[in-house]
Design an enzyme around this catalytic site. Structure first.
Site, PDB file in Angstrom:
ATOM      1  N   LYS A  82      26.433 -21.861  57.028  1.00 16.69           N
ATOM      2  CA  LYS A  82      27.652 -22.352  56.896  1.00 16.69           C
ATOM      3  C   LYS A  82      28.467 -21.489  57.709  1.00 16.69           C
ATOM      4  O   LYS A  82      28.557 -20.269  57.601  1.00 16.69           O
ATOM      5  CB  LYS A  82      28.058 -22.520  55.411  1.00 16.69           C
ATOM      6  CG  LYS A  82      29.354 -23.209  55.356  1.00 16.69           C
ATOM      7  CD  LYS A  82      29.757 -23.252  53.687  1.00 16.69           C
ATOM      8  CE  LYS A  82      30.904 -23.899  53.696  1.00 16.69           C
ATOM      9  NZ  LYS A  82      31.346 -24.131  51.984  1.00 16.69           N
ATOM     10  N   SER A 157      32.807 -28.483  50.939  1.00 15.99           N
ATOM     11  CA  SER A 157      33.034 -28.138  52.077  1.00 15.99           C
ATOM     12  C   SER A 157      31.569 -27.732  52.847  1.00 15.99           C
ATOM     13  O   SER A 157      31.728 -27.499  53.971  1.00 15.99           O
ATOM     14  CB  SER A 157      33.703 -26.761  52.070  1.00 15.99           C
ATOM     15  OG  SER A 157      33.302 -25.794  51.391  1.00 15.99           O
ATOM     16  N   SER A 181      31.876 -27.418  46.500  1.00 16.34           N
ATOM     17  CA  SER A 181      31.384 -27.253  47.955  1.00 16.34           C
ATOM     18  C   SER A 181      29.963 -27.324  48.105  1.00 16.34           C
ATOM     19  O   SER A 181      29.484 -27.706  49.154  1.00 16.34           O
ATOM     20  CB  SER A 181      31.943 -26.444  48.524  1.00 16.34           C
ATOM     21  OG  SER A 181      33.348 -26.385  48.656  1.00 16.34           O
TER      22      SER A 181
END
Length: 470
Positions: A82, A157, A181
Protein backbone atom coordinates in the site's frame (compact mmCIF):
# COMPACT_ATOMS: atom_id res chain seq x y z
CA UNK A 1 -0.94 -23.72 -17.16
CA UNK A 2 -1.67 -20.38 -18.85
CA UNK A 3 -1.28 -16.95 -17.24
CA UNK A 4 -4.92 -16.62 -16.19
CA UNK A 5 -4.91 -20.01 -14.46
CA UNK A 6 -1.61 -19.38 -12.72
CA UNK A 7 -2.34 -15.92 -11.34
CA UNK A 8 -5.82 -17.07 -10.28
CA UNK A 9 -4.38 -19.66 -7.90
CA UNK A 10 -4.28 -19.12 -4.16
CA UNK A 11 -0.99 -17.81 -2.82
CA UNK A 12 -0.51 -21.07 -0.91
CA UNK A 13 -0.82 -23.00 -4.19
CA UNK A 14 1.67 -20.75 -5.94
CA UNK A 15 4.04 -21.19 -2.99
CA UNK A 16 3.70 -24.98 -3.18
CA UNK A 17 4.43 -24.99 -6.91
CA UNK A 18 7.56 -22.92 -6.31
CA UNK A 19 8.81 -25.28 -3.61
CA UNK A 20 8.15 -28.32 -5.80
CA UNK A 21 10.02 -26.46 -8.59
CA UNK A 22 7.05 -26.88 -10.93
CA UNK A 23 7.51 -23.21 -11.75
CA UNK A 24 10.32 -20.75 -11.15
CA UNK A 25 9.97 -17.47 -9.29
CA UNK A 26 10.93 -15.67 -12.49
CA UNK A 27 8.18 -17.46 -14.43
CA UNK A 28 5.65 -16.63 -11.71
CA UNK A 29 6.74 -12.99 -11.76
CA UNK A 30 6.47 -12.83 -15.54
CA UNK A 31 2.93 -14.20 -15.37
CA UNK A 32 1.93 -11.50 -12.90
CA UNK A 33 3.63 -8.77 -14.94
CA UNK A 34 1.71 -9.95 -18.00
CA UNK A 35 -1.51 -9.81 -16.01
CA UNK A 36 -0.68 -6.30 -14.80
CA UNK A 37 0.00 -5.15 -18.35
CA UNK A 38 -3.38 -6.47 -19.46
CA UNK A 39 -5.59 -5.42 -16.55
CA UNK A 40 -4.05 -2.51 -14.65
CA UNK A 41 -4.71 0.19 -17.27
CA UNK A 42 -8.44 -0.39 -16.77
CA UNK A 43 -8.46 -0.41 -12.95
CA UNK A 44 -5.45 1.73 -11.92
CA UNK A 45 -4.71 -0.33 -8.81
CA UNK A 46 -0.90 -0.60 -8.99
CA UNK A 47 0.38 2.96 -9.33
CA UNK A 48 4.15 2.41 -9.02
CA UNK A 49 5.52 -0.71 -10.70
CA UNK A 50 9.04 -2.02 -9.92
CA UNK A 51 9.76 -4.73 -12.51
CA UNK A 52 13.55 -4.48 -12.36
CA UNK A 53 13.66 -4.81 -8.58
CA UNK A 54 11.11 -7.62 -8.76
CA UNK A 55 13.18 -9.51 -11.31
CA UNK A 56 16.29 -9.27 -9.13
CA UNK A 57 14.33 -10.52 -6.13
CA UNK A 58 12.78 -13.36 -8.18
CA UNK A 59 16.21 -14.45 -9.42
CA UNK A 60 17.47 -14.44 -5.82
CA UNK A 61 14.45 -16.55 -4.83
CA UNK A 62 15.17 -19.08 -7.57
CA UNK A 63 18.75 -19.48 -6.40
CA UNK A 64 17.53 -20.11 -2.87
CA UNK A 65 14.92 -22.58 -4.12
CA UNK A 66 17.53 -24.44 -6.16
CA UNK A 67 19.80 -24.73 -3.14
CA UNK A 68 16.98 -26.14 -1.02
CA UNK A 69 17.15 -26.36 2.74
CA UNK A 70 15.11 -24.16 5.05
CA UNK A 71 13.21 -21.58 3.01
CA UNK A 72 11.32 -18.47 4.15
CA UNK A 73 7.54 -18.63 4.01
CA UNK A 74 6.88 -16.21 1.14
CA UNK A 75 9.81 -17.21 -1.06
CA UNK A 76 9.19 -16.13 -4.66
CA UNK A 77 5.63 -14.85 -4.15
CA UNK A 78 4.83 -11.53 -5.93
CA UNK A 79 3.39 -9.00 -3.47
CA UNK A 80 2.29 -5.37 -3.56
CA UNK A 81 2.50 -2.72 -0.85
CA UNK A 82 0.00 0.00 0.00
CA UNK A 83 1.28 3.46 -0.90
CA UNK A 84 0.92 4.58 2.71
CA UNK A 85 3.65 2.08 3.68
CA UNK A 86 7.20 3.33 3.30
CA UNK A 87 9.30 1.30 0.86
CA UNK A 88 13.05 1.74 0.73
CA UNK A 89 14.14 3.14 -2.63
CA UNK A 90 10.58 3.10 -4.02
CA UNK A 91 8.34 6.11 -4.49
CA UNK A 92 5.91 6.45 -1.57
CA UNK A 93 3.40 9.28 -2.00
CA UNK A 94 0.69 8.55 0.61
CA UNK A 95 -1.62 9.66 -2.23
CA UNK A 96 -0.59 13.25 -1.46
CA UNK A 97 0.92 15.94 -3.69
CA UNK A 98 3.14 16.88 -0.74
CA UNK A 99 4.96 13.55 -1.14
CA UNK A 100 4.77 13.32 -4.91
CA UNK A 101 8.55 12.75 -5.14
CA UNK A 102 9.26 11.12 -1.78
CA UNK A 103 11.54 8.06 -1.88
CA UNK A 104 12.11 6.61 1.62
CA UNK A 105 15.41 5.26 2.88
CA UNK A 106 13.68 2.63 5.02
CA UNK A 107 10.92 0.06 4.83
CA UNK A 108 7.83 -0.05 6.99
CA UNK A 109 8.04 -3.11 9.24
CA UNK A 110 5.22 -4.91 7.39
CA UNK A 111 7.13 -4.45 4.12
CA UNK A 112 10.45 -5.50 5.60
CA UNK A 113 9.01 -8.68 7.08
CA UNK A 114 7.53 -9.70 3.73
CA UNK A 115 10.85 -9.14 2.01
CA UNK A 116 12.70 -10.98 4.78
CA UNK A 117 10.28 -13.86 4.15
CA UNK A 118 11.38 -13.99 0.51
CA UNK A 119 8.49 -12.11 -1.13
CA UNK A 120 9.03 -10.35 -4.45
CA UNK A 121 8.01 -6.69 -4.39
CA UNK A 122 6.00 -5.80 -7.52
CA UNK A 123 5.18 -2.21 -6.57
CA UNK A 124 2.76 0.07 -4.72
CA UNK A 125 -1.04 0.16 -4.64
CA UNK A 126 -3.35 3.15 -4.79
CA UNK A 127 -4.99 4.73 -1.76
CA UNK A 128 -6.94 7.89 -0.96
CA UNK A 129 -4.82 10.76 0.34
CA UNK A 130 -3.18 9.56 3.57
CA UNK A 131 -5.68 6.70 3.64
CA UNK A 132 -8.49 9.09 4.57
CA UNK A 133 -11.86 7.71 3.52
CA UNK A 134 -13.13 4.47 2.05
CA UNK A 135 -13.05 5.46 -1.62
CA UNK A 136 -9.74 5.13 -3.47
CA UNK A 137 -8.74 8.28 -5.36
CA UNK A 138 -6.14 11.04 -5.06
CA UNK A 139 -4.63 13.96 -6.98
CA UNK A 140 -1.38 12.14 -7.71
CA UNK A 141 -2.61 8.96 -9.39
CA UNK A 142 -6.35 9.40 -9.89
CA UNK A 143 -9.01 6.85 -8.98
CA UNK A 144 -9.07 3.08 -8.78
CA UNK A 145 -11.97 1.18 -10.34
CA UNK A 146 -13.78 -1.94 -9.22
CA UNK A 147 -13.07 -4.88 -11.57
CA UNK A 148 -16.62 -6.18 -11.06
CA UNK A 149 -17.93 -3.00 -12.67
CA UNK A 150 -15.52 -0.30 -13.77
CA UNK A 151 -18.05 2.43 -13.02
CA UNK A 152 -18.02 1.51 -9.32
CA UNK A 153 -15.53 2.01 -6.49
CA UNK A 154 -13.58 -0.82 -4.86
CA UNK A 155 -13.82 1.03 -1.56
CA UNK A 156 -10.75 1.92 0.43
CA UNK A 157 -8.48 2.96 1.74
CA UNK A 158 -6.72 -0.27 0.72
CA UNK A 159 -8.67 -0.22 -2.55
CA UNK A 160 -5.67 -0.68 -4.81
CA UNK A 161 -4.58 -3.66 -2.72
CA UNK A 162 -7.98 -5.34 -2.97
CA UNK A 163 -8.23 -4.82 -6.73
CA UNK A 164 -4.70 -6.19 -7.21
CA UNK A 165 -5.79 -9.41 -5.52
CA UNK A 166 -9.23 -9.63 -7.14
CA UNK A 167 -7.69 -9.36 -10.61
CA UNK A 168 -4.74 -11.72 -10.05
CA UNK A 169 -2.09 -9.00 -10.34
CA UNK A 170 -0.41 -10.11 -7.09
CA UNK A 171 -0.38 -13.15 -4.84
CA UNK A 172 -0.67 -11.15 -1.62
CA UNK A 173 -1.21 -7.50 -0.70
CA UNK A 174 -0.70 -5.51 2.46
CA UNK A 175 -2.83 -2.65 3.71
CA UNK A 176 -3.97 -0.87 6.83
CA UNK A 177 -7.26 -0.36 8.63
CA UNK A 178 -8.30 2.55 10.87
CA UNK A 179 -12.05 2.52 10.39
CA UNK A 180 -12.69 0.00 7.60
CA UNK A 181 -9.75 0.13 5.20
CA UNK A 182 -8.98 -3.58 4.92
CA UNK A 183 -12.54 -4.84 5.31
CA UNK A 184 -14.59 -2.49 3.09
CA UNK A 185 -12.46 -3.00 -0.05
CA UNK A 186 -12.50 -6.74 0.55
CA UNK A 187 -16.29 -6.65 0.76
CA UNK A 188 -16.49 -4.62 -2.46
CA UNK A 189 -14.16 -6.90 -4.48
CA UNK A 190 -14.96 -10.46 -3.29
CA UNK A 191 -11.63 -10.83 -1.51
CA UNK A 192 -10.66 -11.52 2.11
CA UNK A 193 -9.59 -8.59 4.29
CA UNK A 194 -8.29 -9.19 7.81
CA UNK A 195 -7.99 -6.56 10.53
CA UNK A 196 -5.71 -8.22 13.11
CA UNK A 197 -5.59 -7.30 16.77
CA UNK A 198 -3.61 -4.09 17.42
CA UNK A 199 0.03 -5.06 17.91
CA UNK A 200 -0.27 -8.36 16.06
CA UNK A 201 1.73 -6.83 13.19
CA UNK A 202 3.43 -3.89 14.91
CA UNK A 203 3.18 -0.59 13.02
CA UNK A 204 6.63 0.90 12.50
CA UNK A 205 7.71 3.65 11.89
CA UNK A 206 5.19 5.39 14.11
CA UNK A 207 4.71 8.80 15.68
CA UNK A 208 2.80 7.13 18.51
CA UNK A 209 4.10 3.75 19.61
CA UNK A 210 1.04 3.33 21.85
CA UNK A 211 -1.41 3.87 18.97
CA UNK A 212 -4.00 1.14 18.52
CA UNK A 213 -6.54 2.76 16.19
CA UNK A 214 -4.93 1.89 12.85
CA UNK A 215 -3.48 -1.57 12.24
CA UNK A 216 -1.53 -3.17 9.41
CA UNK A 217 -2.78 -6.36 7.80
CA UNK A 218 -3.41 -8.37 4.61
CA UNK A 219 -5.86 -8.71 1.75
CA UNK A 220 -5.83 -12.04 -0.07
CA UNK A 221 -7.94 -14.47 -2.05
CA UNK A 222 -8.55 -16.98 0.73
CA UNK A 223 -8.23 -17.49 4.46
CA UNK A 224 -5.31 -19.88 3.89
CA UNK A 225 -3.48 -17.04 2.13
CA UNK A 226 -4.25 -14.69 5.02
CA UNK A 227 -2.80 -17.22 7.47
CA UNK A 228 0.34 -17.56 5.35
CA UNK A 229 0.80 -13.78 5.30
CA UNK A 230 0.27 -13.55 9.06
CA UNK A 231 2.71 -16.37 9.76
CA UNK A 232 5.37 -14.42 7.85
CA UNK A 233 4.69 -10.94 9.25
CA UNK A 234 3.18 -11.20 12.75
CA UNK A 235 5.28 -11.11 15.88
CA UNK A 236 6.51 -8.69 18.52
CA UNK A 237 8.81 -5.73 18.03
CA UNK A 238 10.56 -4.19 21.03
CA UNK A 239 10.04 -0.68 19.65
CA UNK A 240 6.24 -1.04 19.88
CA UNK A 241 5.07 -1.58 23.48
CA UNK A 242 1.59 -2.77 22.45
CA UNK A 243 3.00 -5.50 20.19
CA UNK A 244 1.66 -8.96 21.01
CA UNK A 245 4.28 -11.32 22.40
CA UNK A 246 3.49 -14.29 20.18
CA UNK A 247 5.43 -15.36 17.09
CA UNK A 248 3.93 -15.47 13.62
CA UNK A 249 4.21 -19.25 13.76
CA UNK A 250 0.94 -19.38 15.73
CA UNK A 251 -0.75 -18.84 12.34
CA UNK A 252 0.99 -21.87 10.81
CA UNK A 253 -1.67 -24.19 12.14
CA UNK A 254 -4.53 -26.23 10.69
CA UNK A 255 -7.58 -24.08 10.05
CA UNK A 256 -10.20 -26.83 10.09
CA UNK A 257 -12.20 -27.06 13.33
CA UNK A 258 -15.40 -28.59 14.70
CA UNK A 259 -17.93 -25.84 15.42
CA UNK A 260 -20.81 -28.11 16.44
CA UNK A 261 -22.96 -26.40 19.05
CA UNK A 262 -20.67 -23.37 19.37
CA UNK A 263 -22.77 -20.22 19.96
CA UNK A 264 -22.34 -17.43 17.45
CA UNK A 265 -24.25 -14.12 17.46
CA UNK A 266 -25.86 -12.86 14.26
CA UNK A 267 -27.01 -9.29 13.66
CA UNK A 268 -28.33 -7.70 10.46
CA UNK A 269 -27.71 -4.15 11.66
CA UNK A 270 -25.63 -4.03 14.87
CA UNK A 271 -28.65 -2.96 16.84
CA UNK A 272 -30.01 -0.21 14.61
CA UNK A 273 -27.43 0.97 12.07
CA UNK A 274 -28.95 1.85 8.70
CA UNK A 275 -28.18 -0.98 6.26
CA UNK A 276 -29.07 -0.94 2.58
CA UNK A 277 -31.72 -3.66 1.95
CA UNK A 278 -29.63 -4.77 -1.03
CA UNK A 279 -26.90 -5.85 1.42
CA UNK A 280 -29.35 -7.59 3.75
CA UNK A 281 -30.86 -9.48 0.82
CA UNK A 282 -27.44 -10.57 -0.48
CA UNK A 283 -26.53 -12.01 2.93
CA UNK A 284 -29.75 -13.90 3.64
CA UNK A 285 -28.18 -17.27 2.86
CA UNK A 286 -25.14 -16.66 5.06
CA UNK A 287 -27.04 -17.24 8.30
CA UNK A 288 -28.26 -20.67 7.20
CA UNK A 289 -24.73 -21.50 6.04
CA UNK A 290 -23.45 -20.92 9.57
CA UNK A 291 -26.18 -23.22 10.88
CA UNK A 292 -25.15 -25.87 8.35
CA UNK A 293 -21.55 -25.60 9.55
CA UNK A 294 -22.75 -26.50 13.04
CA UNK A 295 -22.81 -23.17 14.85
CA UNK A 296 -25.66 -22.43 17.23
CA UNK A 297 -26.71 -19.15 15.62
CA UNK A 298 -28.38 -16.66 17.96
CA UNK A 299 -29.94 -13.32 17.01
CA UNK A 300 -28.13 -11.01 19.39
CA UNK A 301 -25.91 -7.93 19.42
CA UNK A 302 -23.71 -6.28 22.06
CA UNK A 303 -24.51 -2.87 23.49
CA UNK A 304 -22.66 -0.44 21.24
CA UNK A 305 -24.12 2.72 22.80
CA UNK A 306 -21.75 5.65 22.35
CA UNK A 307 -19.40 3.76 20.03
CA UNK A 308 -19.96 5.87 16.91
CA UNK A 309 -19.46 9.14 18.77
CA UNK A 310 -16.37 7.86 20.58
CA UNK A 311 -14.82 6.69 17.31
CA UNK A 312 -15.50 10.08 15.72
CA UNK A 313 -13.88 11.96 18.62
CA UNK A 314 -10.81 9.73 18.81
CA UNK A 315 -10.34 9.81 15.04
CA UNK A 316 -10.60 13.61 15.17
CA UNK A 317 -7.92 13.75 17.86
CA UNK A 318 -5.59 11.62 15.71
CA UNK A 319 -6.19 13.85 12.67
CA UNK A 320 -5.51 16.99 14.70
CA UNK A 321 -2.13 15.56 15.67
CA UNK A 322 -1.30 14.22 12.22
CA UNK A 323 -2.44 17.12 10.04
CA UNK A 324 -2.91 20.25 12.14
CA UNK A 325 0.54 21.71 11.53
CA UNK A 326 0.74 20.34 7.97
CA UNK A 327 -2.49 22.11 6.97
CA UNK A 328 -1.27 25.35 8.51
CA UNK A 329 1.84 25.10 6.34
CA UNK A 330 0.11 24.15 3.07
CA UNK A 331 -3.67 24.13 3.28
CA UNK A 332 -4.22 23.66 -0.44
CA UNK A 333 -2.35 20.35 -0.45
CA UNK A 334 -5.03 18.49 1.52
CA UNK A 335 -8.48 17.36 0.46
CA UNK A 336 -11.60 18.77 2.04
CA UNK A 337 -12.46 15.78 4.19
CA UNK A 338 -9.00 15.88 5.82
CA UNK A 339 -9.56 19.59 6.49
CA UNK A 340 -12.94 18.84 8.06
CA UNK A 341 -11.69 15.96 10.19
CA UNK A 342 -8.68 17.96 11.36
CA UNK A 343 -10.72 21.08 12.18
CA UNK A 344 -13.12 18.93 14.18
CA UNK A 345 -10.21 17.37 16.08
CA UNK A 346 -8.56 20.72 16.83
CA UNK A 347 -11.83 22.00 18.31
CA UNK A 348 -12.15 19.09 20.74
CA UNK A 349 -11.57 19.71 24.43
CA UNK A 350 -9.49 17.47 26.63
CA UNK A 351 -12.69 16.65 28.50
CA UNK A 352 -14.38 15.45 25.30
CA UNK A 353 -11.39 13.29 24.41
CA UNK A 354 -11.30 11.89 27.93
CA UNK A 355 -14.99 11.00 27.80
CA UNK A 356 -14.46 9.26 24.44
CA UNK A 357 -11.70 7.15 25.95
CA UNK A 358 -13.99 6.21 28.83
CA UNK A 359 -16.77 5.33 26.37
CA UNK A 360 -14.37 3.22 24.33
CA UNK A 361 -13.43 1.33 27.49
CA UNK A 362 -17.08 0.73 28.42
CA UNK A 363 -17.95 -0.46 24.89
CA UNK A 364 -14.93 -2.76 24.83
CA UNK A 365 -15.90 -4.24 28.20
CA UNK A 366 -19.51 -4.81 27.12
CA UNK A 367 -18.52 -6.47 23.85
CA UNK A 368 -15.90 -8.61 25.59
CA UNK A 369 -18.50 -9.88 28.07
CA UNK A 370 -20.90 -10.53 25.20
CA UNK A 371 -18.27 -12.64 23.42
CA UNK A 372 -17.67 -14.65 26.59
CA UNK A 373 -21.09 -16.16 25.88
CA UNK A 374 -21.06 -15.95 22.06
CA UNK A 375 -17.82 -17.10 20.43
CA UNK A 376 -18.16 -14.68 17.50
CA UNK A 377 -20.26 -11.77 16.28
CA UNK A 378 -21.29 -11.96 12.62
CA UNK A 379 -22.48 -8.79 10.86
CA UNK A 380 -22.46 -7.13 7.43
CA UNK A 381 -19.04 -5.76 6.54
CA UNK A 382 -20.38 -2.71 4.69
CA UNK A 383 -23.76 -1.04 5.04
CA UNK A 384 -23.95 -0.52 1.27
CA UNK A 385 -22.89 -2.37 -1.87
CA UNK A 386 -20.20 -0.80 -4.09
CA UNK A 387 -21.28 2.65 -5.27
CA UNK A 388 -20.33 4.71 -8.35
CA UNK A 389 -16.78 6.09 -8.52
CA UNK A 390 -18.29 9.54 -9.12
CA UNK A 391 -19.51 9.58 -5.49
CA UNK A 392 -16.92 10.29 -2.78
CA UNK A 393 -19.06 8.66 -0.09
CA UNK A 394 -22.75 7.81 0.51
CA UNK A 395 -24.61 10.73 2.04
CA UNK A 396 -27.55 8.59 3.15
CA UNK A 397 -28.32 4.93 3.73
CA UNK A 398 -31.87 3.53 3.78
CA UNK A 399 -33.17 7.09 4.03
CA UNK A 400 -30.91 8.00 6.98
CA UNK A 401 -28.56 10.98 6.35
CA UNK A 402 -24.87 10.38 7.08
CA UNK A 403 -23.17 12.80 9.48
CA UNK A 404 -19.83 12.89 7.64
CA UNK A 405 -17.54 10.93 5.32
CA UNK A 406 -16.90 8.21 7.91
CA UNK A 407 -20.47 7.55 9.08
CA UNK A 408 -21.34 5.15 6.29
CA UNK A 409 -18.78 2.58 7.39
CA UNK A 410 -19.82 2.48 11.06
CA UNK A 411 -20.40 -1.28 10.77
CA UNK A 412 -16.61 -1.54 10.62
CA UNK A 413 -15.46 1.50 12.59
CA UNK A 414 -17.24 0.61 15.81
CA UNK A 415 -15.53 -2.78 15.64
CA UNK A 416 -12.22 -0.95 15.21
CA UNK A 417 -13.04 0.95 18.40
CA UNK A 418 -13.14 -2.32 20.36
CA UNK A 419 -9.69 -3.46 19.20
CA UNK A 420 -11.04 -6.94 18.44
CA UNK A 421 -9.86 -8.96 15.43
CA UNK A 422 -12.27 -8.98 12.47
CA UNK A 423 -12.34 -10.39 8.97
CA UNK A 424 -14.43 -9.67 5.88
CA UNK A 425 -15.35 -12.76 3.89
CA UNK A 426 -16.74 -13.12 0.35
CA UNK A 427 -20.38 -13.91 1.05
CA UNK A 428 -22.68 -13.02 -1.82
CA UNK A 429 -23.60 -10.75 -4.70
CA UNK A 430 -26.25 -8.19 -5.43
CA UNK A 431 -28.68 -8.77 -8.27
CA UNK A 432 -26.39 -6.52 -10.32
CA UNK A 433 -23.46 -8.84 -9.71
CA UNK A 434 -21.59 -6.67 -7.19
CA UNK A 435 -19.84 -8.37 -4.24
CA UNK A 436 -21.05 -8.21 -0.64
CA UNK A 437 -18.94 -9.25 2.36
CA UNK A 438 -19.71 -10.78 5.75
CA UNK A 439 -17.74 -9.65 8.81
CA UNK A 440 -16.73 -12.08 11.56
CA UNK A 441 -15.55 -10.54 14.85
CA UNK A 442 -13.72 -12.58 17.46
CA UNK A 443 -12.60 -12.46 21.07
CA UNK A 444 -9.69 -10.40 22.33
CA UNK A 445 -6.44 -11.40 20.59
CA UNK A 446 -8.14 -14.54 19.23
CA UNK A 447 -6.91 -13.86 15.69
CA UNK A 448 -6.35 -17.52 14.80
CA UNK A 449 -9.82 -18.36 16.10
CA UNK A 450 -11.30 -15.79 13.71
CA UNK A 451 -9.40 -17.31 10.78
CA UNK A 452 -10.68 -20.78 11.66
CA UNK A 453 -14.30 -19.62 11.75
CA UNK A 454 -13.78 -17.73 8.48
CA UNK A 455 -12.24 -20.84 6.92
CA UNK A 456 -15.30 -22.91 7.82
CA UNK A 457 -17.54 -20.32 6.17
CA UNK A 458 -15.28 -20.16 3.13
CA UNK A 459 -15.27 -23.92 2.65
CA UNK A 460 -19.05 -24.06 2.95
CA UNK A 461 -19.60 -21.36 0.32
CA UNK A 462 -16.47 -21.20 -1.91
CA UNK A 463 -17.66 -17.74 -2.99
CA UNK A 464 -14.02 -16.66 -3.38
CA UNK A 465 -13.73 -18.79 -6.53
CA UNK A 466 -16.00 -16.42 -8.46
CA UNK A 467 -13.72 -13.95 -10.22
CA UNK A 468 -14.45 -10.75 -12.15
CA UNK A 469 -14.69 -11.15 -15.91
CA UNK A 470 -12.04 -8.50 -16.49
Amino acid sequence: MDVDELVGLRAVDQAAMLRRREISAVELLEAHLARIETVNPAVNAIITLTPDLAMTMAEDADRALDEGGALPLLIGLPVVHKDTHETKGILTTFGSPVYRNYVPTRNALIVQRQQDAGAVTLGKTNTPQHGAGSQTFNEVFGLTRNPWNLEYTPGGSSGGAAVSIATGMAALADGSDFGASLRNPASFTNTVGFRPSPGRIPSWPSKDVWAHHSVHGPIARTVEDIALFMAATAGPDARIPISIDEPGSVFATPLAADWSGVPIAWSDDLGGLPIDPVVTRALTHARSTLVDIGFEVIDAVPDFRGAEEAFTVLRGAVYAREFGEAIRRDADAYKETIHENTAYGLALTSEEIGRAIETQTRVRNRVTRFLDENRFLVIPTAAVPPFPVSIEYPTEIAGVPMRDYTSWFASCSIISLTGLPAISMPAGFTRDGLPVGLQIVGRSKADVDVLRAAYAFQQATMTWQRQPSI
